[in-house]
Design a protein around this motif. Sequence first.
Motif, PDB file in Angstrom:
ATOM      1  N   PHE A  77       0.933  -0.844   0.101  1.00  0.00           N
ATOM      2  CA  PHE A  77      -0.033  -0.282  -0.275  1.00  0.00           C
ATOM      3  C   PHE A  77       1.088   1.361   0.047  1.00  0.00           C
ATOM      4  O   PHE A  77       0.518   2.709  -0.679  1.00  0.00           O
ATOM      5  CB  PHE A  77      -0.986  -0.037   1.054  1.00  0.00           C
ATOM      6  N   GLY A 103      -6.516  -1.355   8.878  1.00  0.00           N
ATOM      7  CA  GLY A 103      -6.346  -0.185   8.809  1.00  0.00           C
ATOM      8  C   GLY A 103      -5.968   0.401   7.277  1.00  0.00           C
ATOM      9  O   GLY A 103      -6.325   1.301   6.463  1.00  0.00           O
ATOM     10  N   ARG A 104      -4.998  -0.261   6.620  1.00  0.00           N
ATOM     11  CA  ARG A 104      -4.061  -0.257   5.611  1.00  0.00           C
ATOM     12  C   ARG A 104      -5.269  -0.771   4.362  1.00  0.00           C
ATOM     13  O   ARG A 104      -5.547   0.440   3.420  1.00  0.00           O
ATOM     14  CB  ARG A 104      -2.942  -0.444   5.268  1.00  0.00           C
ATOM     15  N   GLN A 107      -8.381   1.774   3.458  1.00  0.00           N
ATOM     16  CA  GLN A 107      -7.707   2.781   2.637  1.00  0.00           C
ATOM     17  C   GLN A 107      -7.460   2.265   1.244  1.00  0.00           C
ATOM     18  O   GLN A 107      -7.878   3.373   0.337  1.00  0.00           O
ATOM     19  CB  GLN A 107      -5.989   3.581   2.820  1.00  0.00           C
ATOM     20  N   CYS A 109      -8.855   0.368  -0.164  1.00  0.00           N
ATOM     21  CA  CYS A 109     -10.507  -0.307  -0.852  1.00  0.00           C
ATOM     22  C   CYS A 109     -10.557   0.533  -1.172  1.00  0.00           C
ATOM     23  O   CYS A 109     -11.541   0.558  -2.312  1.00  0.00           O
ATOM     24  CB  CYS A 109     -11.772  -1.298   0.633  1.00  0.00           C
ATOM     25  N   LYS A 110     -10.634   1.514  -0.853  1.00  0.00           N
ATOM     26  CA  LYS A 110     -10.638   2.931  -1.500  1.00  0.00           C
ATOM     27  C   LYS A 110      -9.959   4.021  -2.822  1.00  0.00           C
ATOM     28  O   LYS A 110     -11.077   4.330  -3.562  1.00  0.00           O
ATOM     29  CB  LYS A 110     -10.652   4.526  -0.566  1.00  0.00           C
ATOM     30  N   HIS A 122     -12.878  -6.948   1.200  1.00  0.00           N
ATOM     31  CA  HIS A 122     -12.025  -6.711   2.486  1.00  0.00           C
ATOM     32  C   HIS A 122     -12.108  -7.095   4.332  1.00  0.00           C
ATOM     33  O   HIS A 122     -12.863  -7.630   4.831  1.00  0.00           O
ATOM     34  CB  HIS A 122     -12.377  -4.939   3.037  1.00  0.00           C
TER      35      HIS A 122
END
Length: 139
Positions: A77, A103-104, A107, A109-110, A122
């Motif tokens: 990421f 957490g990562r 992000q 996934c966005k 996810h």
Amino acid sequence: MIRPIALLSLVVALTAPLLAADPVPAAATAAVSAPKNISVDDADKLLKSDPKVVVLDVRTPDEFKTGHIPGAKNLDFFGDDFAKQIATLDKSKTYVVHCAAGGRSAQACKVIEKEQLPSVYHLNEGFKAWEKAGKPVEK
């Protein structure tokens, strides 16, 4: 007071350009949805039921080397080319995305959602939960 005929003419005049425009094909909008959060058990079931599912591990290469879900593909990421790598993914495949704790990967996934991949899950509890549950790990 506006006459009914005048009102109808106004509605037609305002909506005609919208109706004349080329509509977006239904397949282009209906098939794509936001990545769905799934549990470790749900991810395990999905991977067992469909061996074609691709696991995207978005942790760093060093984290990946210490252990990962068997067959996972590592896309860091934090790598400079992360978005470019996501853009090259096969849209016909199903993906399970995860990081260490969620957490990562949330992000990531966005970024993935922008590419309109139609089938993305996810693993929101991350690899740590996968390990803790005693699921298979490859090194």
